[in-house]
Design an enzyme around this catalytic site. Structure first.
Site, PDB file in Angstrom:
ATOM      1  N   HIS A  13       0.853  -1.208   0.000  1.00 34.79           N
ATOM      2  CA  HIS A  13       0.000   0.000   0.000  1.00 34.79           C
ATOM      3  C   HIS A  13       0.881   1.247   0.000  1.00 34.79           C
ATOM      4  CE1 HIS A  13      -3.685   2.324   1.547  1.00 34.79           C
ATOM      5  NE2 HIS A  13      -2.724   3.220   1.374  1.00 34.79           N
ATOM      6  N   HIS A  15       1.467   5.463  -2.038  1.00 35.44           N
ATOM      7  CA  HIS A  15       1.054   6.529  -2.960  1.00 35.44           C
ATOM      8  C   HIS A  15       2.290   7.046  -3.677  1.00 35.44           C
ATOM      9  CE1 HIS A  15      -2.901   6.891  -0.885  1.00 35.44           C
ATOM     10  NE2 HIS A  15      -2.180   6.383   0.092  1.00 35.44           N
ATOM     11  N   PHE A  16       2.318   6.868  -4.996  1.00 34.30           N
ATOM     12  CA  PHE A  16       3.451   7.377  -5.775  1.00 34.30           C
ATOM     13  C   PHE A  16       3.221   8.814  -6.253  1.00 34.30           C
ATOM     14  CE2 PHE A  16       5.063   2.988  -7.365  1.00 34.30           C
ATOM     15  CZ  PHE A  16       6.122   3.012  -6.473  1.00 34.30           C
ATOM     16  N   ARG A  17       1.935   9.208  -6.348  1.00 36.61           N
ATOM     17  CA  ARG A  17       1.562  10.471  -7.008  1.00 36.61           C
ATOM     18  C   ARG A  17       1.856  10.368  -8.509  1.00 36.61           C
ATOM     19  NH1 ARG A  17      -1.116  11.029  -2.421  1.00 36.61           N
ATOM     20  NH2 ARG A  17       0.052  11.994  -0.727  1.00 36.61           N
ATOM     21  N   ASN A  41      -5.497   7.394  -5.856  1.00 33.77           N
ATOM     22  CA  ASN A  41      -6.119   8.696  -5.526  1.00 33.77           C
ATOM     23  C   ASN A  41      -5.362   9.875  -6.124  1.00 33.77           C
ATOM     24  OD1 ASN A  41      -4.020   8.221  -3.656  1.00 33.77           O
ATOM     25  ND2 ASN A  41      -4.952   9.532  -2.102  1.00 33.77           N
ATOM     26  N   LYS A  98      -9.987   0.112  -4.797  1.00 32.32           N
ATOM     27  CA  LYS A  98      -9.880   0.784  -3.509  1.00 32.32           C
ATOM     28  C   LYS A  98     -11.178   1.498  -3.171  1.00 32.32           C
ATOM     29  CE  LYS A  98      -7.846   2.507   0.111  1.00 32.32           C
ATOM     30  NZ  LYS A  98      -6.740   3.440   0.301  1.00 32.32           N
ATOM     31  N   HIS A 135     -10.223   1.854   2.791  1.00 34.72           N
ATOM     32  CA  HIS A 135      -9.879   2.896   3.761  1.00 34.72           C
ATOM     33  C   HIS A 135     -11.016   2.880   4.776  1.00 34.72           C
ATOM     34  CE1 HIS A 135      -7.982   6.801   5.029  1.00 34.72           C
ATOM     35  NE2 HIS A 135      -9.107   6.760   5.733  1.00 34.72           N
ATOM     36  N   HIS A 173      -4.000   0.091   6.409  1.00 35.11           N
ATOM     37  CA  HIS A 173      -3.411   0.931   7.464  1.00 35.11           C
ATOM     38  C   HIS A 173      -4.237   0.927   8.745  1.00 35.11           C
ATOM     39  CE1 HIS A 173      -6.261   3.618   5.531  1.00 35.11           C
ATOM     40  NE2 HIS A 173      -5.459   3.922   4.545  1.00 35.11           N
ATOM     41  N   LEU A 218      -3.755   9.831   7.960  1.00 35.08           N
ATOM     42  CA  LEU A 218      -5.092   9.292   8.180  1.00 35.08           C
ATOM     43  C   LEU A 218      -5.110   7.808   7.845  1.00 35.08           C
ATOM     44  CD1 LEU A 218      -7.209  12.235   6.767  1.00 35.08           C
ATOM     45  CD2 LEU A 218      -7.154  11.452   9.138  1.00 35.08           C
ATOM     46  N   HIS A 250       3.850  14.608   0.653  1.00 37.75           N
ATOM     47  CA  HIS A 250       3.281  15.952   0.474  1.00 37.75           C
ATOM     48  C   HIS A 250       4.431  16.915   0.661  1.00 37.75           C
ATOM     49  CE1 HIS A 250      -1.020  14.844   0.699  1.00 37.75           C
ATOM     50  NE2 HIS A 250      -0.656  13.958   1.613  1.00 37.75           N
ATOM     51  N   ALA A 262      -2.536  15.251   5.166  1.00 41.16           N
ATOM     52  CA  ALA A 262      -2.308  13.989   5.885  1.00 41.16           C
ATOM     53  C   ALA A 262      -1.416  13.080   5.056  1.00 41.16           C
ATOM     54  CB  ALA A 262      -3.642  13.294   6.132  1.00 41.16           C
TER      55      ALA A 262
END
Ligand code: DOR
Ligand code: ZN
Length: 344
Positions: A13, A15-17, A41, A98, A135, A173, A218, A250, A262
């Site tokens: 799990h 996030h690469f963006r 996302n 997801k 989530h 998570h 989160l 971020h 978050a």
């Protein structure tokens, strides 16, 4: 023990963006993981097979030539997702979908507001053997943020799991004793990922002595009895719990802000953070199961056929990293020492 060799791990799990950020995030993860489940996302979200495959190509273009890495793609469920979207995604090689309750977290405005309406989609996922990644937080404003995971399990997840017993579900998570108990008591179709931050920290690390925006993620960090429950879960060695960093970059100015984003960017030191934590818990021998075998076994994918070696060597996580666009990011656990280092 000064050296530890384990089957090469995967991150289930993260996030690469997108865009320029991939030049930072993809090599950082490929440094120690062979595969990663890539969250959808983006803005706009990755909602179908075509978008997932285009995103996959952009990620592949950012993999350094010497690194062996495979992104595992997911799609984002919305109120408009159809059975056909699931069938098409499965055919294209998408592994999972997801579920973000609308408004739950970063870029989740497009997500699902009416869970019941998704029943035909869940049915198609069960038929297609596509995993559901959740989530697990309700978003109603009257529910206290520290209770949102527990209430989601009671009000939403229990029903999905009951109604679709053959659907494989990963509660992502997890942060509470309630989630640990739910997963442990559920069938072998239900598993959970655990992040480094939720194992290493509790809400005091977010709020005592001043607000620490780089520890804000989160679901939010919970009280120490919940951190303890997560640690106890990994100590059992149960194959229902596995590695998922939720590494979520971020830029520094977006975290150090009046309304901070978050997410903890942990890719830089991911396997080391887990090794550090497992050693503190006296279970370094259980790292391989958690990092390298429970995940692929649950997903029905082969285990990696090579190994990585960690060396007992203290090192300091950098205070800041410069991104390809020139701005900076503060990695998770910045300035802290970890006791293991991946041998490259
Ligand atoms: O802290 C988080 N950050 N939690 C999520 O669920 C999303 C993630 C992000 O995308 O930034
Ligand atoms: Zn995430």
């Amino acid at each position: 023990m000064n050296e530890l060799t384990i089957i090469a791990p995967d991150d289930w799990h993260l996030h690469f963006r997108d865009g320029d950020m991939l030049k930072e995030t993809v090599p950082a993860t490929a440094r120690c993981f062979r595969r990663a489940i890539v969250m959808p996302n983006l803005v706009p979200p990755v909602v179908n097979a075509q978008m997932a495959m285009e995103y996959k190509s952009r990620i592949e273009a950012a993999i350094p030539a010497e690194q062996n890495f495979t992104p595992l793609m997911t799609i984002y469920l919305t109120n408009e997702t159809t059975k056909q979207d699931i069938i098409d995604a499965k055919k294209a090689g998408v592994i999972a979908a997801k579920l973000y309750p609308a408004g739950a977290t970063t870029n989740s405005d497009a997500a699902v507001s009416q869970l019941d309406a998704l029943n035909p989609v869940f049915e198609a996922m069960a038929e297609q053997d596509m995993l559901l990644l959740v989530h697990g937080e309700v978003t109603e404003s009257h529910i206290d943020i520290f209770d949102r995971e527990k209430v989601f399990i009671e009000q939403k997840l229990q029903k999905i799991v009951q109604d679709f017993p053959s659907l494989r579900v990963v509660l992502e998570h997890i942060t509470t004793k309630d989630a640990v108990e739910f997963v442990a008591q559920s069938s072998d179709k239900i598993a959970a990922t655990i992040t480094p931050q939720h194992l290493l920290l509790n809400r005091n690390d977010l709020l005592v002595g001043g607000i620490r925006p780089h520890n804000f993620c989160l679901p939010v960090l919970k009280r120490n009895i919940h951190q303890q429950a997560l640690q106890d879960a990994v100590v059992t060695g149960s194959s229902k719990f596995f590695l998922g960093t939720d590494s979520a970059p971020h830029e520094k100015h977006r975290k150090e802000s009046a309304c901070g984003c978050a997410g903890c960017y942990s890719a830089w030191s991911a396997i080391e953070l887990y090794a550090h934590c497992f050693e503190e818990l006296g279970i370094i021998d259980k790292l391989e199961g958690f990092a390298s075998t429970h995940g692929p076994d649950f997903y029905g994918l082969p285990r990696n056929n090579d190994t990585v070696t960690l060396i007992k060597e203290a090192w300091k996580i950098p205070d800041e990293i410069t991104l390809p666009n020139g701005s900076s990011i503060v990695p998770f656990f910045a300035g802290e020492k970890v006791s293991w280092k991946l041998k490259i």
